[in-house]
Design a protein around this motif. Structure first.
Motif, PDB file in Angstrom:
ATOM      1  N   LYS A   2     -37.236   0.063  15.878  1.00  0.00           N
ATOM      2  CA  LYS A   2     -36.999  -1.031  14.943  1.00  0.00           C
ATOM      3  C   LYS A   2     -35.539  -1.466  14.992  1.00  0.00           C
ATOM      4  CE  LYS A   2     -40.693   0.434  11.957  1.00  0.00           C
ATOM      5  NZ  LYS A   2     -41.135   0.729  10.630  1.00  0.00           N
ATOM      6  N   PRO A   3     -35.262  -2.724  14.576  1.00  0.00           N
ATOM      7  CA  PRO A   3     -33.886  -3.234  14.630  1.00  0.00           C
ATOM      8  C   PRO A   3     -32.870  -2.414  13.839  1.00  0.00           C
ATOM      9  CG  PRO A   3     -35.421  -5.019  14.208  1.00  0.00           C
ATOM     10  CD  PRO A   3     -36.207  -3.738  14.143  1.00  0.00           C
ATOM     11  N   ASP A   4     -33.309  -1.702  12.812  1.00  0.00           N
ATOM     12  CA  ASP A   4     -32.370  -0.932  12.001  1.00  0.00           C
ATOM     13  C   ASP A   4     -32.235   0.535  12.454  1.00  0.00           C
ATOM     14  OD1 ASP A   4     -34.912  -0.194  11.216  1.00  0.00           O
ATOM     15  OD2 ASP A   4     -34.479  -0.232   9.072  1.00  0.00           O
ATOM     16  N   ASP A   5     -32.828   0.867  13.601  1.00  0.00           N
ATOM     17  CA  ASP A   5     -32.760   2.232  14.119  1.00  0.00           C
ATOM     18  C   ASP A   5     -31.305   2.567  14.478  1.00  0.00           C
ATOM     19  OD1 ASP A   5     -32.900   4.598  15.679  1.00  0.00           O
ATOM     20  OD2 ASP A   5     -34.952   4.098  16.261  1.00  0.00           O
ATOM     21  N   PRO A   6     -30.729   3.640  13.921  1.00  0.00           N
ATOM     22  CA  PRO A   6     -29.330   3.986  14.201  1.00  0.00           C
ATOM     23  C   PRO A   6     -29.081   4.300  15.678  1.00  0.00           C
ATOM     24  CG  PRO A   6     -30.319   5.574  12.673  1.00  0.00           C
ATOM     25  CD  PRO A   6     -31.346   4.532  12.959  1.00  0.00           C
ATOM     26  N   LEU A   7     -30.111   4.682  16.403  1.00  0.00           N
ATOM     27  CA  LEU A   7     -29.967   4.973  17.823  1.00  0.00           C
ATOM     28  C   LEU A   7     -29.481   3.749  18.603  1.00  0.00           C
ATOM     29  CD1 LEU A   7     -30.358   7.014  20.107  1.00  0.00           C
ATOM     30  CD2 LEU A   7     -32.739   6.278  20.246  1.00  0.00           C
ATOM     31  N   LEU A   8     -29.841   2.560  18.140  1.00  0.00           N
ATOM     32  CA  LEU A   8     -29.440   1.335  18.828  1.00  0.00           C
ATOM     33  C   LEU A   8     -27.926   1.146  18.863  1.00  0.00           C
ATOM     34  CD1 LEU A   8     -32.143  -1.157  17.560  1.00  0.00           C
ATOM     35  CD2 LEU A   8     -31.887  -0.222  19.854  1.00  0.00           C
ATOM     36  N   LEU A  23     -35.567  -6.392  21.965  1.00  0.00           N
ATOM     37  CA  LEU A  23     -36.420  -7.575  22.004  1.00  0.00           C
ATOM     38  C   LEU A  23     -37.386  -7.557  20.831  1.00  0.00           C
ATOM     39  CD1 LEU A  23     -37.214  -7.812  25.812  1.00  0.00           C
ATOM     40  CD2 LEU A  23     -35.501  -9.057  24.483  1.00  0.00           C
ATOM     41  N   GLU A  24     -37.773  -8.726  20.400  1.00  0.00           N
ATOM     42  CA  GLU A  24     -38.702  -8.874  19.279  1.00  0.00           C
ATOM     43  C   GLU A  24     -39.934  -8.028  19.552  1.00  0.00           C
ATOM     44  OE1 GLU A  24     -41.494 -12.388  17.688  1.00  0.00           O
ATOM     45  OE2 GLU A  24     -39.388 -12.920  17.929  1.00  0.00           O
ATOM     46  N   GLY A  25     -40.367  -7.302  18.575  1.00  0.00           N
ATOM     47  CA  GLY A  25     -41.517  -6.422  18.709  1.00  0.00           C
ATOM     48  C   GLY A  25     -41.126  -4.996  19.046  1.00  0.00           C
ATOM     49  N   GLY A  26     -39.884  -4.780  19.490  1.00  0.00           N
ATOM     50  CA  GLY A  26     -39.383  -3.438  19.727  1.00  0.00           C
ATOM     51  C   GLY A  26     -39.905  -2.755  20.968  1.00  0.00           C
ATOM     52  N   GLY A  27     -40.474  -3.486  21.920  1.00  0.00           N
ATOM     53  CA  GLY A  27     -41.050  -2.867  23.100  1.00  0.00           C
ATOM     54  C   GLY A  27     -40.109  -2.733  24.279  1.00  0.00           C
ATOM     55  N   ALA A  28     -38.911  -3.295  24.160  1.00  0.00           N
ATOM     56  CA  ALA A  28     -37.973  -3.227  25.278  1.00  0.00           C
ATOM     57  C   ALA A  28     -36.559  -3.520  24.802  1.00  0.00           C
ATOM     58  CB  ALA A  28     -38.367  -4.215  26.370  1.00  0.00           C
ATOM     59  N   LEU A  29     -35.604  -3.057  25.584  1.00  0.00           N
ATOM     60  CA  LEU A  29     -34.188  -3.371  25.387  1.00  0.00           C
ATOM     61  C   LEU A  29     -33.777  -4.292  26.524  1.00  0.00           C
ATOM     62  CD1 LEU A  29     -32.975   0.208  24.507  1.00  0.00           C
ATOM     63  CD2 LEU A  29     -33.112  -1.727  22.939  1.00  0.00           C
ATOM     64  N   TYR A  30     -32.866  -5.205  26.236  1.00  0.00           N
ATOM     65  CA  TYR A  30     -32.489  -6.202  27.238  1.00  0.00           C
ATOM     66  C   TYR A  30     -30.981  -6.290  27.391  1.00  0.00           C
ATOM     67  CZ  TYR A  30     -32.470 -10.619  29.765  1.00  0.00           C
ATOM     68  OH  TYR A  30     -32.283 -11.603  30.708  1.00  0.00           O
ATOM     69  N   ASN A  31     -30.546  -6.374  28.637  1.00  0.00           N
ATOM     70  CA  ASN A  31     -29.146  -6.607  28.950  1.00  0.00           C
ATOM     71  C   ASN A  31     -29.040  -8.035  29.477  1.00  0.00           C
ATOM     72  OD1 ASN A  31     -26.656  -6.918  30.192  1.00  0.00           O
ATOM     73  ND2 ASN A  31     -26.590  -4.822  30.942  1.00  0.00           N
ATOM     74  N   GLU A  68     -33.296  -9.615  19.204  1.00  0.00           N
ATOM     75  CA  GLU A  68     -32.820  -9.315  17.857  1.00  0.00           C
ATOM     76  C   GLU A  68     -31.496  -8.584  17.992  1.00  0.00           C
ATOM     77  OE1 GLU A  68     -35.857  -7.044  15.959  1.00  0.00           O
ATOM     78  OE2 GLU A  68     -37.329  -8.617  16.166  1.00  0.00           O
ATOM     79  N   PRO A  69     -30.594  -8.735  17.021  1.00  0.00           N
ATOM     80  CA  PRO A  69     -29.312  -8.030  17.108  1.00  0.00           C
ATOM     81  C   PRO A  69     -29.495  -6.520  17.071  1.00  0.00           C
ATOM     82  CG  PRO A  69     -29.485  -9.292  15.069  1.00  0.00           C
ATOM     83  CD  PRO A  69     -30.737  -9.541  15.855  1.00  0.00           C
ATOM     84  N   THR A  70     -28.633  -5.798  17.774  1.00  0.00           N
ATOM     85  CA  THR A  70     -28.710  -4.339  17.787  1.00  0.00           C
ATOM     86  C   THR A  70     -27.953  -3.710  16.631  1.00  0.00           C
ATOM     87  OG1 THR A  70     -26.738  -4.118  19.120  1.00  0.00           O
ATOM     88  CG2 THR A  70     -28.840  -4.273  20.306  1.00  0.00           C
ATOM     89  N   GLY A  71     -27.041  -4.466  16.019  1.00  0.00           N
ATOM     90  CA  GLY A  71     -26.252  -3.901  14.937  1.00  0.00           C
ATOM     91  C   GLY A  71     -24.999  -3.223  15.437  1.00  0.00           C
ATOM     92  N   ARG A  72     -24.901  -2.992  16.720  1.00  0.00           N
ATOM     93  CA  ARG A  72     -23.744  -2.281  17.278  1.00  0.00           C
ATOM     94  C   ARG A  72     -22.506  -3.171  17.294  1.00  0.00           C
ATOM     95  NH1 ARG A  72     -23.552   0.405  23.171  1.00  0.00           N
ATOM     96  NH2 ARG A  72     -21.407  -0.133  23.563  1.00  0.00           N
ATOM     97  N   THR A  73     -22.655  -4.382  17.805  1.00  0.00           N
ATOM     98  CA  THR A  73     -21.498  -5.255  17.894  1.00  0.00           C
ATOM     99  C   THR A  73     -21.755  -6.582  17.251  1.00  0.00           C
ATOM    100  OG1 THR A  73     -22.213  -6.180  19.985  1.00  0.00           O
ATOM    101  CG2 THR A  73     -20.818  -4.224  20.099  1.00  0.00           C
ATOM    102  N   GLY A  74     -22.946  -6.811  16.793  1.00  0.00           N
ATOM    103  CA  GLY A  74     -23.286  -8.105  16.221  1.00  0.00           C
ATOM    104  C   GLY A  74     -23.679  -9.108  17.279  1.00  0.00           C
ATOM    105  N   ARG A  75     -23.616  -8.715  18.559  1.00  0.00           N
ATOM    106  CA  ARG A  75     -24.016  -9.620  19.629  1.00  0.00           C
ATOM    107  C   ARG A  75     -25.528  -9.601  19.752  1.00  0.00           C
ATOM    108  NH1 ARG A  75     -20.374  -7.606  24.407  1.00  0.00           N
ATOM    109  NH2 ARG A  75     -19.468  -6.135  22.994  1.00  0.00           N
ATOM    110  N   THR A  76     -26.108 -10.748  19.926  1.00  0.00           N
ATOM    111  CA  THR A  76     -27.554 -10.833  20.068  1.00  0.00           C
ATOM    112  C   THR A  76     -27.974 -11.236  21.455  1.00  0.00           C
ATOM    113  OG1 THR A  76     -27.608 -13.159  19.441  1.00  0.00           O
ATOM    114  CG2 THR A  76     -27.834 -11.529  17.656  1.00  0.00           C
TER     115      THR A  76
END
Length: 81
Positions: A2-8, A23-31, A68-76
């Motif tokens: 989920k977007p609020d997961d501290p692991l992100l 990514l929306e739905g939480g099924g992948a991370l994107y660079n 969706e934003p990761t919360g780490r840097t605010g970059r989406t």
């Protein structure tokens, strides 16, 4: 995942060491810098360099909209204001 997961906040791309976007739905991370998508399998991000799938230009634009934003840097990964 989920977007609020501290692991992100600590996850990074294995290639450029930069932040990843959930990514929306939480099924992948994107660079968006390298245009690589890393799957999340059973809640575990697959962050080996070989696990990243290259993304074509058209799909890249679609993924930026779905990210969706990761919360780490605010970059989406989104472009523009």
């Amino acid at each position: 995942m989920k977007p609020d997961d501290p692991l992100l906040r600590i996850l990074a791309c294995p290639l450029d060491k930069g932040p990843l976007t959930l990514l929306e739905g939480g099924g992948a991370l994107y660079n968006p810098r390298l245009r690589r998508r890393y799957p999340i399998v059973d809640g575990i991000p697959q962050l080996l360099p070989a696990s990243g799938d290259p993304v074509a230009d058209e799909e890249h634009q679609q993924l930026l909209v779905r990210s969706e934003p990761t919360g780490r840097t605010g970059r989406t990964g989104r472009t523009g204001p």
